[in-house]
Write a protein that holds these residues in place. Sequence first.
Motif, PDB file in Angstrom:
ATOM      1  N   VAL A  75       0.868  -1.185   0.000  1.00 20.18           N
ATOM      2  CA  VAL A  75       0.000   0.000   0.000  1.00 20.18           C
ATOM      3  C   VAL A  75       0.899   1.228   0.000  1.00 20.18           C
ATOM      4  O   VAL A  75       1.756   1.393   0.872  1.00 20.18           O
ATOM      5  CB  VAL A  75      -0.949   0.004   1.225  1.00 20.18           C
ATOM      6  CG1 VAL A  75      -1.778   1.287   1.235  1.00 20.18           C
ATOM      7  CG2 VAL A  75      -1.850  -1.224   1.220  1.00 20.18           C
ATOM      8  N   ASP A  76       0.704   2.076  -0.983  1.00 15.96           N
ATOM      9  CA  ASP A  76       1.527   3.274  -1.140  1.00 15.96           C
ATOM     10  C   ASP A  76       1.409   4.170   0.093  1.00 15.96           C
ATOM     11  O   ASP A  76       0.316   4.658   0.404  1.00 15.96           O
ATOM     12  CB  ASP A  76       1.064   4.031  -2.389  1.00 15.96           C
ATOM     13  CG  ASP A  76       1.879   5.275  -2.684  1.00 15.96           C
ATOM     14  OD1 ASP A  76       2.807   5.609  -1.902  1.00 15.96           O
ATOM     15  OD2 ASP A  76       1.583   5.929  -3.699  1.00 15.96           O
ATOM     16  N   PRO A  77       2.516   4.397   0.805  1.00 23.10           N
ATOM     17  CA  PRO A  77       2.452   5.227   2.019  1.00 23.10           C
ATOM     18  C   PRO A  77       2.070   6.679   1.740  1.00 23.10           C
ATOM     19  O   PRO A  77       1.684   7.404   2.657  1.00 23.10           O
ATOM     20  CB  PRO A  77       3.857   5.130   2.609  1.00 23.10           C
ATOM     21  CG  PRO A  77       4.724   4.547   1.558  1.00 23.10           C
ATOM     22  CD  PRO A  77       3.850   3.877   0.542  1.00 23.10           C
ATOM     23  N   ALA A  78       2.132   7.095   0.496  1.00 23.53           N
ATOM     24  CA  ALA A  78       1.750   8.468   0.145  1.00 23.53           C
ATOM     25  C   ALA A  78       0.232   8.618  -0.013  1.00 23.53           C
ATOM     26  O   ALA A  78      -0.265   9.738  -0.124  1.00 23.53           O
ATOM     27  CB  ALA A  78       2.450   8.894  -1.141  1.00 23.53           C
ATOM     28  N   ARG A  79      -0.478   7.494  -0.022  1.00 24.66           N
ATOM     29  CA  ARG A  79      -1.944   7.565  -0.148  1.00 24.66           C
ATOM     30  C   ARG A  79      -2.522   8.330   1.040  1.00 24.66           C
ATOM     31  O   ARG A  79      -2.183   8.048   2.186  1.00 24.66           O
ATOM     32  CB  ARG A  79      -2.552   6.165  -0.139  1.00 24.66           C
ATOM     33  CG  ARG A  79      -2.475   5.434  -1.433  1.00 24.66           C
ATOM     34  CD  ARG A  79      -3.093   4.065  -1.311  1.00 24.66           C
ATOM     35  NE  ARG A  79      -4.548   4.121  -1.106  1.00 24.66           N
ATOM     36  CZ  ARG A  79      -5.340   3.078  -1.268  1.00 24.66           C
ATOM     37  NH1 ARG A  79      -4.844   1.898  -1.618  1.00 24.66           N
ATOM     38  NH2 ARG A  79      -6.632   3.190  -1.072  1.00 24.66           N
ATOM     39  N   PRO A  80      -3.420   9.244   0.776  1.00 24.31           N
ATOM     40  CA  PRO A  80      -4.031   9.974   1.894  1.00 24.31           C
ATOM     41  C   PRO A  80      -4.882   9.068   2.791  1.00 24.31           C
ATOM     42  O   PRO A  80      -5.066   9.365   3.959  1.00 24.31           O
ATOM     43  CB  PRO A  80      -4.884  11.051   1.220  1.00 24.31           C
ATOM     44  CG  PRO A  80      -4.950  10.701  -0.220  1.00 24.31           C
ATOM     45  CD  PRO A  80      -3.854   9.730  -0.525  1.00 24.31           C
ATOM     46  N   ASP A  81      -5.361   7.964   2.242  1.00 23.69           N
ATOM     47  CA  ASP A  81      -6.187   7.035   3.021  1.00 23.69           C
ATOM     48  C   ASP A  81      -5.405   5.769   3.403  1.00 23.69           C
ATOM     49  O   ASP A  81      -5.983   4.703   3.575  1.00 23.69           O
ATOM     50  CB  ASP A  81      -7.442   6.659   2.239  1.00 23.69           C
ATOM     51  CG  ASP A  81      -7.128   5.824   1.001  1.00 23.69           C
ATOM     52  OD1 ASP A  81      -5.982   5.859   0.494  1.00 23.69           O
ATOM     53  OD2 ASP A  81      -8.039   5.103   0.534  1.00 23.69           O
ATOM     54  N   TRP A  82      -4.087   5.912   3.577  1.00 26.08           N
ATOM     55  CA  TRP A  82      -3.248   4.754   3.865  1.00 26.08           C
ATOM     56  C   TRP A  82      -3.759   3.965   5.075  1.00 26.08           C
ATOM     57  O   TRP A  82      -3.841   2.745   5.040  1.00 26.08           O
ATOM     58  CB  TRP A  82      -1.802   5.196   4.094  1.00 26.08           C
ATOM     59  CG  TRP A  82      -0.866   4.050   4.335  1.00 26.08           C
ATOM     60  CD1 TRP A  82      -0.197   3.340   3.392  1.00 26.08           C
ATOM     61  CD2 TRP A  82      -0.507   3.469   5.593  1.00 26.08           C
ATOM     62  NE1 TRP A  82       0.552   2.342   3.983  1.00 26.08           N
ATOM     63  CE2 TRP A  82       0.375   2.398   5.339  1.00 26.08           C
ATOM     64  CE3 TRP A  82      -0.850   3.741   6.913  1.00 26.08           C
ATOM     65  CZ2 TRP A  82       0.924   1.614   6.344  1.00 26.08           C
ATOM     66  CZ3 TRP A  82      -0.305   2.959   7.926  1.00 26.08           C
ATOM     67  CH2 TRP A  82       0.576   1.904   7.632  1.00 26.08           C
TER      68      TRP A  82
END
Length: 189
Positions: A75-82
Motif C-alpha cells: 500500500v503506497d504510504p503516500a496515499r491519503p487514506d493509507w
Amino acid sequence: MPPRLDREERQRQVSEAAWRVLVRDGLEALSVRNVAAEAGLPQSSLRYTFPTVATVRERAVALVVERLAERVAAVDPARPDWGRAVLAELLPLDEERRTEMEVYLALGTAAMTDPSLRVAHRAAQEGVRDVCARALAALAGGPQPAEVEVRQVHALVDGLALHVVRQEPGADAGWSLDVLDAHLAAHGG
C-alpha cells in the motif's frame, strides 16, 4: 538460485499446501503425509524441512503474517487514506484473504490447546495489532494512539473478519468496509 531462496520457496509451497488441506479437509487432516501429498512431494523429503505436524502448523501461521506484511507494504504510504487501506487489508474481501483468515482462525483455535502453536499465534496477533496501531497513527496524523483505541480497532477488524468468513463464500462482504468506515468516522479517522 541460492539454496536459501530454494528453501524459502519450498517452505512457502509446503505452507500453501498445508493451507489447502486445512481449508478443504479440516484441522484433523493436517498431517505431514497429507501435506506432502498435496504439495506433490515425497513424505521423506518433507520431513527434512518439517519433521512434525507442529512445524507445519507453525509455518502455516507464519505465512499468514508474511502475506499480511507484504500486502501492507504494497500500500503506497503516500496515499491519503493509507490507514484505512491497510485496515481493509485485514478483512477477507477476496478469496486469498478469506483462505488466510480461515487458516488463521483454525490454527488460532488449535493454539488454545496446543502449546507449540501459541508462540506463532501470539506473533500473528501482535502483527495485526501493529498494523492497527500504525493505521490509527496515520489516520490521526500524529502520535501513537492510546492502547485502548488500538485494541478497539483490532477487536473490530477481527470481529468483522470472523463474520465475513462465516458468511457464504462469494457473498458480498462490502458491508464490512461500511462498518469499518462508520467506526473510523465516528472516532475521528
